[in-house]
Design an enzyme around this catalytic site. Sequence first.
Site, PDB file in Angstrom:
ATOM      1  N   GLY A 109      12.560   2.244  28.880  1.00 50.63           N
ATOM      2  CA  GLY A 109      12.732   3.224  29.957  1.00 50.63           C
ATOM      3  C   GLY A 109      12.924   2.593  31.331  1.00 50.63           C
ATOM      4  N   ILE A 110      12.386   3.268  32.332  1.00 52.89           N
ATOM      5  CA  ILE A 110      12.587   2.863  33.727  1.00 52.89           C
ATOM      6  C   ILE A 110      11.987   1.476  33.980  1.00 52.89           C
ATOM      7  CG2 ILE A 110      11.935   3.431  36.111  1.00 52.89           C
ATOM      8  CD1 ILE A 110      12.097   6.430  35.274  1.00 52.89           C
TER       9      ILE A 110
ATOM     10  N   ARG B 261       1.842  -1.654  25.487  1.00 52.02           N
ATOM     11  CA  ARG B 261       0.631  -1.588  24.657  1.00 52.02           C
ATOM     12  C   ARG B 261       0.841  -2.049  23.225  1.00 52.02           C
ATOM     13  NH1 ARG B 261      -0.492   4.489  25.680  1.00 52.02           N
ATOM     14  NH2 ARG B 261       1.746   4.271  25.360  1.00 52.02           N
TER      15      ARG B 261
ATOM     16  N   VAL C  43      -3.120  -0.615  30.746  1.00 52.40           N
ATOM     17  CA  VAL C  43      -3.503  -0.751  32.164  1.00 52.40           C
ATOM     18  C   VAL C  43      -4.253   0.467  32.708  1.00 52.40           C
ATOM     19  CG1 VAL C  43      -1.704  -2.429  32.696  1.00 52.40           C
ATOM     20  CG2 VAL C  43      -1.230   0.002  33.020  1.00 52.40           C
TER      21      VAL C  43
ATOM     22  N   ASN D 130       4.521   0.893  37.079  1.00 51.34           N
ATOM     23  CA  ASN D 130       5.462   1.882  36.523  1.00 51.34           C
ATOM     24  C   ASN D 130       4.811   2.818  35.509  1.00 51.34           C
ATOM     25  OD1 ASN D 130       8.222   2.836  35.441  1.00 51.34           O
ATOM     26  ND2 ASN D 130       7.325   1.808  33.661  1.00 51.34           N
TER      27      ASN D 130
ATOM     28  N   GLY E 111       3.094   5.564  33.500  1.00 52.14           N
ATOM     29  CA  GLY E 111       2.819   6.967  33.796  1.00 52.14           C
ATOM     30  C   GLY E 111       3.468   7.814  32.729  1.00 52.14           C
TER      31      GLY E 111
ATOM     32  N   TYR F 161       0.052  16.318  35.746  1.00 47.97           N
ATOM     33  CA  TYR F 161       1.035  15.290  36.127  1.00 47.97           C
ATOM     34  C   TYR F 161       1.370  15.413  37.616  1.00 47.97           C
ATOM     35  CZ  TYR F 161       5.454  12.610  35.777  1.00 47.97           C
ATOM     36  OH  TYR F 161       6.475  11.696  35.929  1.00 47.97           O
TER      37      TYR F 161
ATOM     38  N   ILE G 218      15.393  11.527  34.650  1.00 49.89           N
ATOM     39  CA  ILE G 218      16.053  10.279  34.249  1.00 49.89           C
ATOM     40  C   ILE G 218      16.192  10.227  32.731  1.00 49.89           C
ATOM     41  CG2 ILE G 218      15.962   7.759  34.384  1.00 49.89           C
ATOM     42  CD1 ILE G 218      16.187   9.231  37.149  1.00 49.89           C
TER      43      ILE G 218
ATOM     44  N   PRO H 113      16.390   6.509  26.436  1.00 45.28           N
ATOM     45  CA  PRO H 113      16.516   6.741  24.995  1.00 45.28           C
ATOM     46  C   PRO H 113      15.185   7.219  24.400  1.00 45.28           C
ATOM     47  CG  PRO H 113      17.400   4.580  25.618  1.00 45.28           C
ATOM     48  CD  PRO H 113      16.715   5.136  26.830  1.00 45.28           C
TER      49      PRO H 113
HETATM   50  P1  NAD Z   1       8.518   5.728  28.962  1.00 43.79           P
HETATM   51  O1  NAD Z   1       7.475   6.556  28.281  1.00 43.79           O
HETATM   52  O2  NAD Z   1       9.923   5.761  28.438  1.00 43.79           O
HETATM   53  O3  NAD Z   1       8.060   4.207  28.986  1.00 43.79           O
HETATM   54  C1  NAD Z   1       6.783   3.890  29.373  1.00 43.79           C
HETATM   55  C2  NAD Z   1       6.422   2.490  28.950  1.00 43.79           C
HETATM   56  O4  NAD Z   1       5.078   2.286  29.379  1.00 43.79           O
HETATM   57  C3  NAD Z   1       6.428   2.262  27.460  1.00 43.79           C
HETATM   58  O5  NAD Z   1       6.905   0.954  27.205  1.00 43.79           O
HETATM   59  C4  NAD Z   1       4.941   2.347  27.068  1.00 43.79           C
HETATM   60  O6  NAD Z   1       4.584   1.541  25.973  1.00 43.79           O
HETATM   61  C5  NAD Z   1       4.276   1.830  28.307  1.00 43.79           C
HETATM   62  N1  NAD Z   1       2.942   2.357  28.539  1.00 43.79           N
HETATM   63  C6  NAD Z   1       2.549   3.654  28.512  1.00 43.79           C
HETATM   64  N2  NAD Z   1       1.236   3.742  28.788  1.00 43.79           N
HETATM   65  C7  NAD Z   1       0.805   2.489  29.010  1.00 43.79           C
HETATM   66  C8  NAD Z   1      -0.446   1.924  29.364  1.00 43.79           C
HETATM   67  N3  NAD Z   1      -1.539   2.675  29.508  1.00 43.79           N
HETATM   68  N4  NAD Z   1      -0.532   0.588  29.547  1.00 43.79           N
HETATM   69  C9  NAD Z   1       0.569  -0.198  29.380  1.00 43.79           C
HETATM   70  N5  NAD Z   1       1.773   0.277  29.049  1.00 43.79           N
HETATM   71  C10 NAD Z   1       1.891   1.602  28.859  1.00 43.79           C
HETATM   72  O7  NAD Z   1       8.441   6.130  30.485  1.00 43.79           O
HETATM   73  P2  NAD Z   1       9.606   6.432  31.561  1.00 43.79           P
HETATM   74  O8  NAD Z   1      10.164   7.775  31.294  1.00 43.79           O
HETATM   75  O9  NAD Z   1      10.499   5.257  31.678  1.00 43.79           O
HETATM   76  O10 NAD Z   1       8.696   6.575  32.868  1.00 43.79           O
HETATM   77  C11 NAD Z   1       8.271   5.459  33.627  1.00 43.79           C
HETATM   78  C12 NAD Z   1       7.645   5.978  34.926  1.00 43.79           C
HETATM   79  O11 NAD Z   1       8.594   6.797  35.595  1.00 43.79           O
HETATM   80  C13 NAD Z   1       6.403   6.846  34.715  1.00 43.79           C
HETATM   81  O12 NAD Z   1       5.476   6.597  35.747  1.00 43.79           O
HETATM   82  C14 NAD Z   1       6.949   8.263  34.837  1.00 43.79           C
HETATM   83  O13 NAD Z   1       5.948   9.174  35.250  1.00 43.79           O
HETATM   84  C15 NAD Z   1       8.008   8.047  35.892  1.00 43.79           C
HETATM   85  N6  NAD Z   1       9.058   9.072  35.893  1.00 43.79           N
HETATM   86  C16 NAD Z   1       9.881   9.241  34.819  1.00 43.79           C
HETATM   87  C17 NAD Z   1      10.880  10.218  34.863  1.00 43.79           C
HETATM   88  C18 NAD Z   1      11.850  10.453  33.740  1.00 43.79           C
HETATM   89  O14 NAD Z   1      12.628  11.424  33.815  1.00 43.79           O
HETATM   90  N7  NAD Z   1      11.877   9.597  32.716  1.00 43.79           N
HETATM   91  C19 NAD Z   1      11.000  11.027  36.011  1.00 43.79           C
HETATM   92  C20 NAD Z   1      10.137  10.841  37.074  1.00 43.79           C
HETATM   93  C21 NAD Z   1       9.171   9.845  37.005  1.00 43.79           C
END
Ligand code: NAD
Length: 251
Positions: free
Chosen positions: A18-19, A39, A62, A88, A90, A152, A185, A188
């Site tokens: 992801g991001i 994790r 974390v 990052n 969340g 959230y 965002i 996949p």
């Molecule tokens: P995702 O769920 O696709 O990826 C998250 C990653 O973090 C994964 O690799 C997961 O293993 C890891 N992870 C989750 N909890 C963890 C923990 N406690 N310790 C260590 N690793 C951990 O997430 P994403 O959609 O890429 O989102 C990333 C950030 O962007 C988040 O803070 C989310 O709130 C924020 N965000 C996402 C979107 C969106 O549309 N995807 C929009 C706004 C904000």
Amino acid sequence: MDLELQGKTALVTGSGRGIGLAIAQALASEGCNIALNARTAETLGTAARTFAEPVSTHLADVSQPAKCQALIEEVIRRWNRLDILVCNVGSGASVPPGQETSGEWQRMLGLNLLATTNMVAVARNVLQQSQGVVLCISSICGQEILGAPLTYSAAKAALNQYVRGMARPLATDNVRINAIAPGNILTPGGVWDRKGQADPTALHALLEREVALQRLGQPEEIADLATFLVSKRASFITGSIYVADGGQVHA
Ligand code: NAD
């Protein structure tokens, strides 16, 4: 524009996909040493194989303070320094508004607020030594009530205030802190991918109605802003929240 990121060391929490992974890849392409965190070993291994140069991989949840401490120690053992901390981790996956329980509040605050505050606390000394920078990944749900889980939205709103409020204490250490508030965002297997698969017409209607650019964002579009904000080119910027949402909350 020379971002002067060559040789800097960056830790990105939750960078298995992801991001977070996109930010780590963008920083690697600017010549940073990369420390990935997730994790599960499988996620980390798959992510690490997408990089041309060797990266370090660190298993840690974390949301647990003790694991954050161990994570920073591991990164310092591997790279001897830390210049860039991207918080990052969340998630917006929670219960609908009005159905919160005490346990769910604690879980969501742990993931979306404390995972960041814990990391900054344990990294503060090493970031002071490098005159480094913190970047937090928030959400537009922290700016406005958009129908997302309240747990959230409230946790990300608290994160935004943390970023604003920590700017002065961290400035005394010559450390900057900022946040990006992404909109929708496409990652996949992520929430927008699933919504698009389940009901493409409803997703299209939502984007047409709510988003000026009428599309989902790409992780790389967040990563480009992140790369600028952690670079010297953003040296006068601290305590700020940058919305990157294709024109949703402000347009
Ligand atoms: P995702 O769920 O696709 O990826 C998250 C990653 O973090 C994964 O690799 C997961 O293993 C890891 N992870 C989750 N909890 C963890 C923990 N406690 N310790 C260590 N690793 C951990 O997430 P994403 O959609 O890429 O989102 C990333 C950030 O962007 C988040 O803070 C989310 O709130 C924020 N965000 C996402 C979107 C969106 O549309 N995807 C929009 C706004 C904000």
